[in-house]
Design a protein around this motif. Structure first.
Motif, PDB file in Angstrom:
ATOM      1  N   ALA A 194      24.462  23.426  53.918  1.00 40.72           N
ATOM      2  CA  ALA A 194      24.447  24.344  52.780  1.00 40.72           C
ATOM      3  C   ALA A 194      25.810  24.960  52.502  1.00 40.72           C
ATOM      4  O   ALA A 194      26.091  25.366  51.374  1.00 40.72           O
ATOM      5  N   HIS A 195      26.667  25.041  53.517  1.00 41.94           N
ATOM      6  CA  HIS A 195      27.989  25.636  53.301  1.00 41.94           C
ATOM      7  C   HIS A 195      28.957  24.686  52.610  1.00 41.94           C
ATOM      8  O   HIS A 195      30.012  25.094  52.136  1.00 41.94           O
ATOM      9  N   GLY A 196      28.646  23.397  52.576  1.00 39.02           N
ATOM     10  CA  GLY A 196      29.495  22.439  51.894  1.00 39.02           C
ATOM     11  C   GLY A 196      30.823  22.168  52.568  1.00 39.02           C
ATOM     12  O   GLY A 196      31.783  21.750  51.913  1.00 39.02           O
ATOM     13  N   LEU A 197      30.886  22.362  53.875  1.00 38.72           N
ATOM     14  CA  LEU A 197      32.150  22.273  54.599  1.00 38.72           C
ATOM     15  C   LEU A 197      32.111  21.225  55.708  1.00 38.72           C
ATOM     16  O   LEU A 197      31.048  20.918  56.254  1.00 38.72           O
ATOM     17  N   ILE A 198      33.286  20.702  56.032  1.00 39.40           N
ATOM     18  CA  ILE A 198      33.499  19.895  57.239  1.00 39.40           C
ATOM     19  C   ILE A 198      34.789  20.395  57.874  1.00 39.40           C
ATOM     20  O   ILE A 198      35.792  20.582  57.174  1.00 39.40           O
ATOM     21  N   ALA A 199      34.762  20.610  59.169  1.00 37.60           N
ATOM     22  CA  ALA A 199      35.965  21.056  59.883  1.00 37.60           C
ATOM     23  C   ALA A 199      36.356  20.033  60.938  1.00 37.60           C
ATOM     24  O   ALA A 199      35.505  19.292  61.447  1.00 37.60           O
ATOM     25  N   LEU A 200      37.646  19.996  61.236  1.00 40.60           N
ATOM     26  CA  LEU A 200      38.156  19.207  62.355  1.00 40.60           C
ATOM     27  C   LEU A 200      38.566  20.172  63.465  1.00 40.60           C
ATOM     28  O   LEU A 200      39.282  21.149  63.217  1.00 40.60           O
ATOM     29  N   THR A 243      33.547  30.851  46.704  1.00 41.08           N
ATOM     30  CA  THR A 243      32.301  31.477  47.176  1.00 41.08           C
ATOM     31  C   THR A 243      32.067  31.250  48.669  1.00 41.08           C
ATOM     32  O   THR A 243      31.050  31.699  49.205  1.00 41.08           O
ATOM     33  N   THR A 244      32.990  30.558  49.328  1.00 43.09           N
ATOM     34  CA  THR A 244      32.839  30.321  50.771  1.00 43.09           C
ATOM     35  C   THR A 244      32.936  31.633  51.531  1.00 43.09           C
ATOM     36  O   THR A 244      33.831  32.453  51.292  1.00 43.09           O
ATOM     37  N   THR A 245      32.022  31.846  52.459  1.00 47.01           N
ATOM     38  CA  THR A 245      31.958  33.098  53.218  1.00 47.01           C
ATOM     39  C   THR A 245      32.465  32.904  54.641  1.00 47.01           C
ATOM     40  O   THR A 245      32.580  31.763  55.126  1.00 47.01           O
ATOM     41  N   PRO A 246      32.750  34.003  55.341  1.00 49.24           N
ATOM     42  CA  PRO A 246      33.151  33.879  56.759  1.00 49.24           C
ATOM     43  C   PRO A 246      32.104  33.166  57.601  1.00 49.24           C
ATOM     44  O   PRO A 246      32.445  32.364  58.467  1.00 49.24           O
ATOM     45  N   GLU A 247      30.814  33.461  57.351  1.00 57.55           N
ATOM     46  CA  GLU A 247      29.778  32.806  58.164  1.00 57.55           C
ATOM     47  C   GLU A 247      29.694  31.311  57.858  1.00 57.55           C
ATOM     48  O   GLU A 247      29.376  30.508  58.749  1.00 57.55           O
ATOM     49  N   ASP A 248      29.989  30.923  56.591  1.00 57.16           N
ATOM     50  CA  ASP A 248      30.049  29.496  56.273  1.00 57.16           C
ATOM     51  C   ASP A 248      31.109  28.798  57.133  1.00 57.16           C
ATOM     52  O   ASP A 248      30.864  27.737  57.733  1.00 57.16           O
ATOM     53  N   GLN A 249      32.288  29.382  57.153  1.00 57.92           N
ATOM     54  CA  GLN A 249      33.395  28.788  57.908  1.00 57.92           C
ATOM     55  C   GLN A 249      33.111  28.797  59.404  1.00 57.92           C
ATOM     56  O   GLN A 249      33.431  27.841  60.118  1.00 57.92           O
TER      57      GLN A 249
END
Length: 560
Positions: free
Chosen positions: A376-382, A407-413
């Motif tokens: 739901a956050h729409g993110l991918i991290a390395l 609109t990305t939030t701290p909890e998303d990241q």
């Protein structure tokens, strides 16, 4: 054995810990911890003249280890409320590939006045990455010469290993190198100090000092690497290699007095901090992978036969337990990534809310992100904020988050970073399985086991059932298991682990619905992993070089 006890010592990145363990059943009777006065010196040489350090350095003061040793043993015995005369052995572990340069009597080179201001004379911590150039050259030459030992390290070599760090010393501080009598990892240096006997531990020697099948890399190879490096193992590491659980010697009268323990008690061969945990959590059978999860992560698994696994950190016969091949891989940062994010990227309002509610900031962020649907956050991290240990072994890689919007939030990241560490673990597990190493169970230990959301996330992403080690101090407890073997109270590590270790089986089971959803995200992670990590785009390397040049210019300006 109800009246016999052993001391397990765990020298970590920032502190040392002792646990006093009853030999008969593994009960932890007492513990103590002490922080190193100088911690990690990665910006300035605070233990000496305070000079600025180059990028990617991570040094420590060996005097911190000695101070910590005395404090934690005495306080641990006091906390256990036992008679010190009942202690029969000592075992210890240290962060792996933490390298000490010393004179023949064990005096560290940094304690000599002529080298006190030379960074290369100080202890190079495991996460010292200044030797990446040396590591690259070591691998390139080994590939050209088809050196057989390279496959034991997955065909690549991390700059964290001893050999790159020592070669770095030769090439950047030749005066230190030539004046050094012994290069050793800190775990062997500590048993040397405690017993007066210099001996190398077989496990650490295989994983971190290039000792395979009873020999080191050939002098011909070393000569081609650097002519002055040809005799490094013959002249500066000339000591016997002893198996894990062996008795290096007896505690010297000097250290018996300093620690308040009986002279002559058994001191076991040193071990790698992560590896001892397998014995503490009863994960010493083939196919049981131990995941030691804290600031970084280490994954170790015994197997019945030698397999060559691309990108593994090492494989050693008897490296975890006698009778099996011990495989190792790892991630250079896990908890460190979460801490970095909290310290640098979370707004004050979140910290205020956590304080108001009386919970930790990590607990607050976990709570806020745990209810999200997968993706739901729409993110991918390395997860490469401190480089990549496995399976790429490249310290010049760096972290990233892809997909951020306004609109990305701290909890998303935060959730994306949690997931990235699990994706990194799955990459490691799949590399092992693809090479024929069975992994049937993941036994997790370390501080991050307290985050139940993270543990279930690892279970679903990695598609492996998770058991949880229940030893309160798994590192030092594992060292205590080896101490009991060295003292002759158990015939081998498996028997000692069965009696003194503990775990809770199958705590986390795979949620197939979420696992399928994570498969899609993992596929995107794998594409990014290969694009940035396998040569598709060298931008991370280029940025590191631009940073190095800029900082070099800044130092020159500062010097006038």
């Amino acid at each position: 054995m109800a009246d016999k006890f052993v001391v397990g010592l765990d020298f970590g990145t920032l502190s040392g810990r002792a646990v006093i363990v009853r030999v008969g059943d593994g009960t932890e009777m007492g513990t103590a911890v002490h922080e190193y006065p100088h911690g990690v010196m990665d910006r300035v040489l605070s233990a000496a003249d305070g000079q600025e350090l180059p990028p990617d350095f991570a040094l420590q003061d060996p005097a911190d280890y000695m101070e910590t040793l005395e404090v934690i043993v005495r306080k641990g015995i006091e906390d256990a409320k036992i008679d010190p005369a009942q202690v029969v052995g000592i075992g210890l572990d240290v962060t792996s590939a933490t390298v000490v340069a010393a004179k023949a009597d064990g005096t560290p080179m940094c304690q000599l006045s002529e080298f006190r201001d030379e960074p290369h004379a100080w202890v190079k911590l495991w996460k010292h990455h200044g030797a990446q150039d040396q590591a690259d050259r070591i691998v390139k030459l080994a590939q050209v010469r088809r050196e057989p030992w390279l496959a034991r390290y997955g065909g690549i070599l991390s700059s964290e290993m001893l050999m790159p760090k020592v070669l770095e010393t030769l090439e950047w501080a030749p005066g230190v190198y030539h004046a050094t009598d012994v290069f050793c990892n800190a775990l062997d240096w500590l048993t040397w100090r405690l017993t007066g006997v210099l001996a190398f531990s077989a496990g650490d020697s295989g994983y971190k000092r290039m000792y395979q099948d009873g020999q080191y890399p050939s002098q011909e190879y070393l000569t081609n690497l650097n002519p002055e490096f040809a005799d490094v193992f013959v002249e500066k590491m000339n000591a016997p290699v002893l198996p894990l659980g062996a008795r290096v010697g007896g505690l010297t009268p000097e250290f018996a007095e300093r620690l308040g323990l009986p002279a002559g008690i058994a001191v076991a061969t040193g071990n790698i901090d992560a590896h001892v945990t397998a014995a503490a959590v009863q994960a010493v059978e083939d196919g049981q992978m131990t995941a030691i999860m804290g600031t970084s992560a280490c994954y170790v698994v015994p197997g019945p036969q030698l397999r060559e696994v691309p990108g593994m950190f090492g494989v050693v016969d008897g490296g975890i337990v006698d009778g099996s091949w011990g495989f190792e891989a790892g991630q250079t940062a896990v908890g460190d990534i979460f801490a970095w994010f909290v310290n640098n990227c979370v707004p004050g309002s979140y910290h205020d809310e956590a304080t108001r509610r009386g919970i930790g900031i990590h607990d607050l962020l976990t709570e806020k992100c745990a209810g999200q649907e997968v993706g739901a956050h729409g993110l991918i991290a390395l997860d490469w904020h401190n480089g990549n240990r496995s399976v790429l072994a490249d310290a010049n890689l760096s972290g990233m988050i892809l997909g951020q919007t306004l609109t990305t939030t701290p909890e998303d990241q935060y959730r994306a970073l949690l997931e990235s560490t699990a994706f990194g673990a799955r990459t490691i597990i799949e590399s092992f399985r693809d090479s024929g190493v069975d992994i049937d169970e993941l036994v997790v230990a370390g501080g991050l086991t307290k985050n139940t959301f993270l543990m279930q996330l690892f279970c679903d992403i990695c598609r492996v059932p998770l058991s949880v080690g229940t030893a309160q101090q798994p590192g030092s407890h594992g060292s205590a298991v080896f101490a009991a073997v060295a003292a002759g109270l158990y015939p081998d590590v498996k028997a000692a682990s069965a009696a003194m270790g503990a775990k809770e089986d199958g705590v986390y089971q795979i949620n197939e619905e979420r696992a399928v959803q994570y498969d899609a995200l993992y596929a995107e992670y794998a594409r990014l992993h290969d694009y940035f990590g396998r040569g598709g785009n060298q931008v991370m390397h280029r940025l590191k070089e631009i940073r190095r040049q800029a900082r070099s210019r800044a130092r020159e300006v500062k010097r006038g």
